[in-house]
Design an enzyme around this catalytic site. Sequence first.
Site, PDB file in Angstrom:
ATOM      1  N   TRP A 261     -86.342  34.645  77.080  1.00  0.00           N
ATOM      2  CA  TRP A 261     -85.456  34.961  75.988  1.00  0.00           C
ATOM      3  C   TRP A 261     -86.096  34.297  74.477  1.00  0.00           C
ATOM      4  O   TRP A 261     -85.818  34.794  73.557  1.00  0.00           O
ATOM      5  CB  TRP A 261     -84.269  34.995  76.455  1.00  0.00           C
ATOM      6  CG  TRP A 261     -83.692  35.864  77.327  1.00  0.00           C
ATOM      7  CD1 TRP A 261     -83.225  35.841  78.435  1.00  0.00           C
ATOM      8  CD2 TRP A 261     -83.542  37.454  76.833  1.00  0.00           C
ATOM      9  NE1 TRP A 261     -82.922  37.019  78.864  1.00  0.00           N
ATOM     10  CE2 TRP A 261     -82.945  37.923  77.998  1.00  0.00           C
ATOM     11  CE3 TRP A 261     -83.640  38.152  75.709  1.00  0.00           C
ATOM     12  CZ2 TRP A 261     -82.878  39.453  78.079  1.00  0.00           C
ATOM     13  CZ3 TRP A 261     -83.277  39.371  75.788  1.00  0.00           C
ATOM     14  CH2 TRP A 261     -82.858  39.861  77.010  1.00  0.00           C
TER      15      TRP A 261
ATOM     16  N   ASP B 132     -79.467  30.327  70.785  1.00  0.00           N
ATOM     17  CA  ASP B 132     -78.956  31.084  71.148  1.00  0.00           C
ATOM     18  C   ASP B 132     -78.156  30.777  72.562  1.00  0.00           C
ATOM     19  O   ASP B 132     -78.975  30.385  73.687  1.00  0.00           O
ATOM     20  CB  ASP B 132     -79.865  32.137  71.475  1.00  0.00           C
ATOM     21  CG  ASP B 132     -79.674  33.274  72.455  1.00  0.00           C
ATOM     22  OD1 ASP B 132     -78.433  33.489  72.969  1.00  0.00           O
ATOM     23  OD2 ASP B 132     -80.498  34.025  72.903  1.00  0.00           O
TER      24      ASP B 132
ATOM     25  N   LYS C 280     -71.278  37.280  78.986  1.00  0.00           N
ATOM     26  CA  LYS C 280     -71.523  36.006  79.909  1.00  0.00           C
ATOM     27  C   LYS C 280     -69.975  35.728  80.254  1.00  0.00           C
ATOM     28  O   LYS C 280     -69.422  35.678  81.325  1.00  0.00           O
ATOM     29  CB  LYS C 280     -72.553  35.152  79.404  1.00  0.00           C
ATOM     30  CG  LYS C 280     -73.544  35.494  78.928  1.00  0.00           C
ATOM     31  CD  LYS C 280     -74.535  36.466  80.002  1.00  0.00           C
ATOM     32  CE  LYS C 280     -76.032  36.806  79.261  1.00  0.00           C
ATOM     33  NZ  LYS C 280     -76.821  37.454  80.296  1.00  0.00           N
TER      34      LYS C 280
END
Length: 361
Positions: free
Chosen positions: A102, A172, A196
Amino acid sequence: MSPVYNFASGPARLPDAVLERARDTLLLRGADGACALERPFSSPAFRATLERARQRLAALLGLPAGYRVLFLAGGAMQQFSMVPLNLLGRARCAAYADSGYWAGRAIREARRYAEVAVVARYQGATPLAAPPLANWPLPDDCAYCHITPNETGEGIAYPALPDTGAVPLVADATSCFLAGPLDVSRFGLIYAGAQKNIGPAGLTVVIVREDLLEREARYAPAPYCYRQQLAENNTVNTPVGWAIELAALVFDWIAESGGLAAMALANRRKAERLYHAIDTSGGFYQAPVAHGHRSPSNVRFQLADERLTEPFLQQAEAAGLTHLRGHCHVGGLRASLYNAMPQAGVDALVAFMADFSRRQG
């Protein structure tokens, strides 16, 4: 029937208590004739929910003065563009640390707008490890430094935060946000996709230090401009009202469950239980990430005999343990242990793993 436990990395399991409240409240029509799925964002009822969500989140985090909270439509990947569009200002360069899949996606997107200096890289050979935290060569004209402190794919977590000095640190935090206490003052900006620990996909929380909003964002489209969104109370474009309503319920649940310290304790116990089962399996299961760098949110593991991966997944699902397949770019297995995953789910997975190894051994 035995319970079914969803170990998906996201959209992930929501707390049972939140689902019960949502069932009882979100679809009820209020005095204005609208339920949460229909309510106009200009209505007093929605504005009250938006403010309650902000206040509850600020209380959970102990948000310092000088920071603002945004609830934006879209996922965290949109922030890969929004961060440089809003924070570059007149600078040409931004620093990024490469910690895995990511972080790599964020780097590739940032290169559309800026010269990107990759100042640290993760250890790509087994055992995997987060980037080293010392002596990052930050360019003099660096607008900000971006990190991904928890990588859902590789299962890597930073053991600590880097010291970037006067350069604003941007994170992030999608897969670790609200999993434990967080010193927001260490950051210039934090963003986290909701799917999440916050709520349903389609919402992203952004926390930004006020002085960074003074930077020129001349190329940012109106819905992507932090300063404009704050000036118009999060309503430059239609906000995802139902997701904000649900996030507010999640924030309430975290507070009622003991806050972020309680989340951290529960999450550590779950992760330690699962990693212990892996490490004491006699090599039948293996964790490729080094101790001290293992994610407590996303436990990545594999079978020594890869031929057993598909039978493991099929039998686990039959036992009510779902979505354990690893990220498509790394393979293997992965169990995501976000706040809503109960200890009972981890205990059931550990018991299944022991039974599977006995039957296959």
